[in-house]
Design a protein around this motif. Structure first.
Motif: not given
Length: 306
Positions: A158-164, A172-185
């Motif tokens: 679920g990370a964005p196309p650029a990955g990170i 704070e408002d750049a990404q929804p919370t689930f996407q922040r989780y995806s980036v961390s994973k």
């Protein structure tokens, strides 16, 4: 979905003489992982933030397994100074370290910063574990053959196309919370990839895993953020969730199975139950992995100097 179990508790070899640390081992999948390592005679450290819960887990594991070599290691991943101190406290014991399971994590929390001013999901799930592992690494190398397991998730897809997007991590408002989780994973996998490459030729086997959808306390962040709606949705989803026992199998496979050495598995991504999974293109991007390494290293050095 994943068919017959490739790995079970019965497949864990005898671990007498082995020393292991499991982060977030006071509950859920981490607790089961620590318990089963102890059951096979490893000297196990339950690394967690809460002294009360950590020591409670230690006593419970001792009682369940009959193994008295189980200890609590205080570790608070929201504080990089604490993370470094925790690793140094372990090193001061002058023990080897054969198994490190980076299991602790938070998911889909409301916007929060760590003690060091880092977005909490990225800070806890990735940055804290990066520093903990790097501080322990000389001991892990000296104890080879040894294993490092990063607990990631299918959510890395679920990370964005650029990955990170490094410039958005702390917005704070750049990404929804689930996407922040995806980036961390995704970061968990990329870090495992980079570390495995750096340790090529050494008997240290670094891999990442997806435990499956497991019924654990990991969902508390969702409930805190979304309330009754999340509670209802999760109660339905949990009907199809794996038990913590089943959820622990894949990381136990990566941490203990002789196949890891026999097949020279390094920088692999495993899914239930010890099967090779498919990474996204971003999770195989060596350039992104190196960029993450430098970003994290610089961030850690900056925060520890502050």
């Amino acid at each position: 979905m994943f068919g017959k179990k490739h790995f079970t508790f019965q497949d864990i070899p005898d671990l007498s003489g082995k020393v292991a640390i499991v982060t977030g081992a006071n509950t859920g999948v981490g607790y089961i992982t620590a318990r089963e390592l102890a059951r096979k005679n490893a000297h196990v450290f339950v690394a967690s933030r809460s002294k009360e819960r950590g020591e409670g887990a230690v006593e419970k594991i001792k009682k369940e397994t009959g193994n008295e070599q189980v200890e609590y290691l205080q570790l608070d991943l929201v504080s990089l100074k604490n993370v470094k101190q925790s690793a140094e406290n372990f090193l001061a014991k002058n023990l080897p370290l054969h198994i490190l399971v980076n299991n602790a994590g938070i998911m889909a929390t409301a916007w929060t910063l760590t003690e060091d001013g880092i977005q909490d999901q990225f800070g806890v799930n990735h940055v804290g574990h990066f520093l903990f592992t790097q501080t322990l690494l000389p001991k892990i190398e000296a104890s080879a053959p040894s294993r490092i397991v990063n607990v990631s998730s299918l959510a890395h897809t679920g990370a964005p196309p650029a990955g990170i997007e490094f410039d958005k991590i702390n917005q704070e408002d750049a990404q929804p919370t689930f996407q922040r989780y995806s980036v961390s994973k995704l970061a968990n996998i990329l870090y495992a990839n980079s570390l495995a490459k750096r340790l090529e030729g050494k008997e240290v086997y670094v891999n990442s895993i997806h435990p499956g959808f497991v019924k654990t306390e990991l969902t508390r962040g969702i409930i805190d953020k979304y309330g009754i709606i999340a509670r209802i949705g999760l109660s339905v989803a949990n009907l199809f969730a794996k038990s913590p026992d089943d959820g622990a199998l894949t990381q136990l496979y990566a941490a203990t199975s002789p196949e890891i050495v026999e097949k020279n598995y390094r920088g692999m991504y495993f899914v239930p139950f010890g099967e090779i999974g498919t990474k996204t293109a971003q999770a195989q991007d060596d350039e992104l992995a190196e960029k993450l390494w430098k970003y994290t290293e610089d961030l850690v050095n900056e925060k520890l100097r502050a």
